[in-house]
Design a protein around this motif. Structure first.
Motif, PDB file in Angstrom:
ATOM      1  N   LEU A  26       0.844  -1.190   0.000  1.00 25.32           N
ATOM      2  CA  LEU A  26       0.000   0.000   0.000  1.00 25.32           C
ATOM      3  C   LEU A  26       0.883   1.246   0.000  1.00 25.32           C
ATOM      4  N   LEU A  27       0.589   2.159  -0.923  1.00 23.16           N
ATOM      5  CA  LEU A  27       1.287   3.436  -0.983  1.00 23.16           C
ATOM      6  C   LEU A  27       0.453   4.444  -0.212  1.00 23.16           C
ATOM      7  N   ASN A  28       0.997   4.955   0.895  1.00 23.56           N
ATOM      8  CA  ASN A  28       0.313   5.960   1.704  1.00 23.56           C
ATOM      9  C   ASN A  28       0.911   7.323   1.404  1.00 23.56           C
ATOM     10  N   ILE A  29       0.055   8.266   1.028  1.00 21.72           N
ATOM     11  CA  ILE A  29       0.481   9.637   0.750  1.00 21.72           C
ATOM     12  C   ILE A  29      -0.198  10.520   1.785  1.00 21.72           C
ATOM     13  N   TYR A  30       0.608  11.255   2.550  1.00 21.35           N
ATOM     14  CA  TYR A  30       0.095  12.067   3.643  1.00 21.35           C
ATOM     15  C   TYR A  30       0.008  13.525   3.211  1.00 21.35           C
ATOM     16  N   LEU A  31      -1.132  14.137   3.518  1.00 21.29           N
ATOM     17  CA  LEU A  31      -1.379  15.515   3.132  1.00 21.29           C
ATOM     18  C   LEU A  31      -1.847  16.306   4.343  1.00 21.29           C
ATOM     19  N   VAL A  32      -1.580  17.600   4.314  1.00 17.78           N
ATOM     20  CA  VAL A  32      -2.039  18.485   5.378  1.00 17.78           C
ATOM     21  C   VAL A  32      -2.509  19.792   4.741  1.00 17.78           C
ATOM     22  N   LYS A  33      -3.574  20.343   5.317  1.00 15.10           N
ATOM     23  CA  LYS A  33      -4.080  21.640   4.858  1.00 15.10           C
ATOM     24  C   LYS A  33      -3.648  22.675   5.879  1.00 15.10           C
ATOM     25  N   GLU A  34      -2.744  23.552   5.457  1.00 15.62           N
ATOM     26  CA  GLU A  34      -2.230  24.605   6.326  1.00 15.62           C
ATOM     27  C   GLU A  34      -2.665  25.958   5.782  1.00 15.62           C
ATOM     28  N   ILE A  35      -3.569  26.582   6.514  1.00 20.77           N
ATOM     29  CA  ILE A  35      -4.071  27.889   6.093  1.00 20.77           C
ATOM     30  C   ILE A  35      -3.101  28.951   6.606  1.00 20.77           C
ATOM     31  N   PRO A  36      -2.572  29.796   5.720  1.00 20.02           N
ATOM     32  CA  PRO A  36      -1.631  30.840   6.144  1.00 20.02           C
ATOM     33  C   PRO A  36      -2.289  31.799   7.134  1.00 20.02           C
ATOM     34  N   GLU A  37      -1.481  32.334   8.048  1.00 18.76           N
ATOM     35  CA  GLU A  37      -1.993  33.271   9.053  1.00 18.76           C
ATOM     36  C   GLU A  37      -2.764  34.418   8.401  1.00 18.76           C
ATOM     37  N   ALA A  38      -2.269  34.897   7.279  1.00 19.15           N
ATOM     38  CA  ALA A  38      -2.909  36.028   6.608  1.00 19.15           C
ATOM     39  C   ALA A  38      -4.318  35.689   6.124  1.00 19.15           C
ATOM     40  N   MET A  39      -4.632  34.397   5.988  1.00 17.73           N
ATOM     41  CA  MET A  39      -5.950  34.014   5.483  1.00 17.73           C
ATOM     42  C   MET A  39      -6.904  33.571   6.588  1.00 17.73           C
ATOM     43  N   LYS A  40      -6.405  33.444   7.807  1.00 14.22           N
ATOM     44  CA  LYS A  40      -7.258  33.039   8.919  1.00 14.22           C
ATOM     45  C   LYS A  40      -8.159  34.196   9.325  1.00 14.22           C
ATOM     46  N   ALA A  41      -9.302  33.865   9.902  1.00 17.08           N
ATOM     47  CA  ALA A  41     -10.242  34.887  10.347  1.00 17.08           C
ATOM     48  C   ALA A  41      -9.596  35.738  11.436  1.00 17.08           C
ATOM     49  N   ARG A  42      -9.835  37.030  11.392  1.00 22.97           N
ATOM     50  CA  ARG A  42      -9.324  37.918  12.428  1.00 22.97           C
ATOM     51  C   ARG A  42     -10.360  39.000  12.681  1.00 22.97           C
ATOM     52  N   SER A  43     -10.363  39.526  13.884  1.00 22.43           N
ATOM     53  CA  SER A  43     -11.301  40.582  14.262  1.00 22.43           C
ATOM     54  C   SER A  43     -10.741  41.931  13.847  1.00 22.43           C
ATOM     55  N   ILE A  44     -11.622  42.783  13.386  1.00 22.03           N
ATOM     56  CA  ILE A  44     -11.262  44.136  12.993  1.00 22.03           C
ATOM     57  C   ILE A  44     -11.919  45.074  13.991  1.00 22.03           C
ATOM     58  N   SER A  45     -11.107  45.899  14.648  1.00 22.71           N
ATOM     59  CA  SER A  45     -11.675  46.834  15.616  1.00 22.71           C
ATOM     60  C   SER A  45     -12.357  47.977  14.874  1.00 22.71           C
ATOM     61  N   ILE A  46     -13.439  48.448  15.464  1.00 20.21           N
ATOM     62  CA  ILE A  46     -14.203  49.553  14.877  1.00 20.21           C
ATOM     63  C   ILE A  46     -13.965  50.782  15.732  1.00 20.21           C
ATOM     64  N   LYS A  47     -13.501  51.832  15.116  1.00 16.59           N
ATOM     65  CA  LYS A  47     -13.230  53.080  15.826  1.00 16.59           C
ATOM     66  C   LYS A  47     -14.453  53.972  15.755  1.00 16.59           C
ATOM     67  N   ASN A  48     -14.683  54.703  16.822  1.00 13.71           N
ATOM     68  CA  ASN A  48     -15.769  55.658  16.858  1.00 13.71           C
ATOM     69  C   ASN A  48     -15.225  56.992  16.369  1.00 13.71           C
ATOM     70  N   ALA A  49     -15.630  57.405  15.184  1.00 11.84           N
ATOM     71  CA  ALA A  49     -15.109  58.629  14.573  1.00 11.84           C
ATOM     72  C   ALA A  49     -15.497  59.858  15.376  1.00 11.84           C
ATOM     73  N   ASP A  50     -16.695  59.876  16.015  1.00 14.09           N
ATOM     74  CA  ASP A  50     -17.131  61.039  16.790  1.00 14.09           C
ATOM     75  C   ASP A  50     -16.229  61.252  17.997  1.00 14.09           C
ATOM     76  N   ARG A  51     -15.886  60.162  18.723  1.00 11.13           N
ATOM     77  CA  ARG A  51     -15.012  60.252  19.883  1.00 11.13           C
ATOM     78  C   ARG A  51     -13.610  60.731  19.487  1.00 11.13           C
ATOM     79  N   ALA A  52     -13.140  60.294  18.350  1.00 12.11           N
ATOM     80  CA  ALA A  52     -11.804  60.686  17.875  1.00 12.11           C
ATOM     81  C   ALA A  52     -11.763  62.195  17.640  1.00 12.11           C
ATOM     82  N   LEU A  53     -12.847  62.775  17.095  1.00 12.32           N
ATOM     83  CA  LEU A  53     -12.905  64.214  16.846  1.00 12.32           C
ATOM     84  C   LEU A  53     -12.979  64.998  18.164  1.00 12.32           C
ATOM     85  N   GLU A  54     -13.737  64.457  19.173  1.00 10.14           N
ATOM     86  CA  GLU A  54     -13.855  65.132  20.468  1.00 10.14           C
ATOM     87  C   GLU A  54     -12.518  65.188  21.188  1.00 10.14           C
TER      88      GLU A  54
END
Length: 149
Positions: free
Chosen positions: A118-146
């Protein structure tokens, strides 16, 4: 043969160029290999897979594994047998073969081994860090102006 119109898929999708050819090949079937040699595809862990191909009678040097453009190709070609064997019955297939497997994005072949025919071929799926889900912070534009004023 019927064809499928994939236009609706492309209206809201980007980067699925290979989808049409993959579906077309799947619908046509893999008639070239005729089911030889038999194989299994197994999910061994999350993001890890093993393809096992029954290659009884083949040595390591008679097998070739290549990956090109997300297509894994496995070929087998028996070396010329210069012994004068006289078979009464030959049921073990030793004919040349080629098997192709389409690999998803970021799936890499990590290793291969030949054990007990039997020929066994091993594979792995490695998702690059840049493609992983990440949270984006939302800035309050009104507070920044104050704070500036």
């Amino acid at each position: 043969m019927n064809t499928i119109d994939l236009t609706p898929l492309y209206r809201n999708s980007v980067g699925f160029d290979r989808l049409a050819s993959l579906l077309d090949n799947a619908l046509r079937g893999d008639t070239g290999t005729g089911g030889y040699p038999p194989y299994n595809i197994e999910a061994t862990e999350e993001n890890q897979y093993t393809i096992t191909i029954a290659v009884a009678g083949f040595e390591e040097n008679e097998l070739d594994i290549q990956v090109e453009r997300s297509i894994l190709t496995v070929r087998g070609k028996k070396a010329e047998d210069d012994s004068n064997r006289k078979y009464l019955y030959q049921g073990i297939a030793a004919r040349a073969f080629e098997r192709k497997f389409n690999l998803a994005e970021h799936v890499e072949v990590t290793d291969a081994e030949l054990r007990n025919g039997l020929l066994n071929i091993y594979l792995v799926k490695e998702i690059p860090e840049a493609m992983k889900a990440r949270s984006i912070s939302i800035k309050n534009a009104d507070r920044a102006l104050e704070n500036k004023g």
